[in-house]
Design an enzyme around this catalytic site. Sequence first.
Site, PDB file in Angstrom:
ATOM      1  N   GLU A   1      -2.284  -9.079   3.066  1.00 34.46           N
ATOM      2  CA  GLU A   1      -2.650  -9.641   4.382  1.00 34.46           C
ATOM      3  C   GLU A   1      -4.142  -9.503   4.665  1.00 34.46           C
ATOM      4  O   GLU A   1      -4.625 -10.004   5.682  1.00 34.46           O
ATOM      5  CB  GLU A   1      -1.812  -8.959   5.481  1.00 34.46           C
TER       6      GLU A   1
ATOM      7  N   CYS B   1       0.843  -1.204   0.000  1.00 38.65           N
ATOM      8  CA  CYS B   1       0.000   0.000   0.000  1.00 38.65           C
ATOM      9  C   CYS B   1       0.881   1.257   0.000  1.00 38.65           C
ATOM     10  O   CYS B   1       1.636   1.465  -0.941  1.00 38.65           O
ATOM     11  CB  CYS B   1      -0.981  -0.043   1.167  1.00 38.65           C
TER      12      CYS B   1
ATOM     13  N   HIS C   1      -3.698  -4.858  -0.117  1.00 33.57           N
ATOM     14  CA  HIS C   1      -3.213  -5.456   1.127  1.00 33.57           C
ATOM     15  C   HIS C   1      -3.243  -6.978   1.018  1.00 33.57           C
ATOM     16  O   HIS C   1      -4.310  -7.569   1.207  1.00 33.57           O
ATOM     17  CB  HIS C   1      -4.081  -4.995   2.297  1.00 33.57           C
TER      18      HIS C   1
END
Lengths: 196, 273
Positions: free
Chosen positions: A179, A77, A177
């Site tokens: 994750e 990001c 993202h």
Amino acid sequence: MIAIIDYGVGNLRSVEKGLAYVGARSKVTNDPSEIDSADAIVLPGVGAFESGMGQIAPLKGVILERAREGVPLLGICLGMQMLYEESEEGGQHKGLGLVKGRIARFPESLKVPHMGWNSLSIKKRHRLLNGIKDGSYVYFVHSYRAPVGESTVAATDYGGDFTAIVAEDNVVGTQFHPEKSGETGLRMLKNFAEMA
Amino acid sequence: MLTKRVIPCLDVVPGERGGCVVKGVEFVNLRNAGDPVELAKRYNEQGADELVFLDITASHEGRKAMIDVIERTADEVFIPMTVGGGIRTVEDIRSILRAGADKITVNTTAVKDPSFIKKSSDIFGSQCIVTAIDCRSNANVDDPHAVNIIENKWGRPAWYEVVIYGGRTPTGIDAIEWAKKAEELGSGEIMLTSMDADGTKDGYDLPIIRAISNAVRIPVIASGGAGNVEHMYEAFVKANADAALAASIFHYCEYTIGQAKEYLRSKGVPVRL
């Protein structure tokens, strides 16, 4: 050991847990000596470009040195945006300069932030994308984006294509993202851990 | 293409012996039915785009239970998580984000002190500050507080008034104006609940969702009133919502999230499947 750079913002726990989930050892740190000895480095990030660059200023030297040595570096990001030469967010600000190009805001006609799940259009193969299908969905939250360039590995369309994944040798970045991108994102974290 | 988001909402309440449960869950074949972490995992497997956890007690005990739920969920579920209910301070936000949440919602606190939106978005970034707006249509169009008169869901002229404390207290604030102000103060998203629709299962309150979605440049999450998947379709297509939140239709197994998204895709709504 993968060093997750801690500069006081962002949800670092998710990056750490995601890496743990795919079997990679990581540590959240702002200690230059730990970054210096890490097998790979993650530069996470949320927030504004200028403050992000300000926060990582004491670590800029070691990050650049390790990146030039060939250590895998993943920017996420804002962390990806900081890999670039410069950004127009909040004026003109210099980035790490590991990737050519300039970060610019989305056109005014669009809702920003670009928030939610959008699809990847794969432009070229890269180890980060092993096992990832073209058109896979990943989770984005951002108001600025990188143009598509020579180093673009995957693009995403939001009022036109922008760079979703960038790579220059060992230096990679994801605007989304991983994750927070479910199975697809976890696979990418695994692929990154395997680059180390 | 950016997809429309389908978001299940889990009302978390502290349970016996320090545990916590989700209110109103009637899951079949679910181990530890009512454990929010099990439910979060189930929704993730079904294809939920995000998860929203609401602490409906907003008590100290509730907050502790919530932090525990977020930490345990973040160990296993890798999609965005939003937490709301009783958030009053920057420290509240910090502890929730540290536990593994990505966004928080503020409601009453922001209405009473709008600068809280600016302060918290300056610190944590706009992307994690969601302003939750609860409102109700008010047919007294001569009220001096009325700024935007629209046709309400019953087809009558009305303005929508912001309500707080779980809908008990009217504020005299025009909901459309408040949404614009929340955006200006740095909110990254609006979660909009109409008390006229909430709990009815008759469908979302489309007129106010449409009006606010068209008045701001940030994403709007429609909340309150979903009774079936057609209602979600209406929120996206007729009211221009970016995301649709629902609780009971998923908790009571009327649809899986996957089934809801299959239906939306069959009607031409872009969703992640």
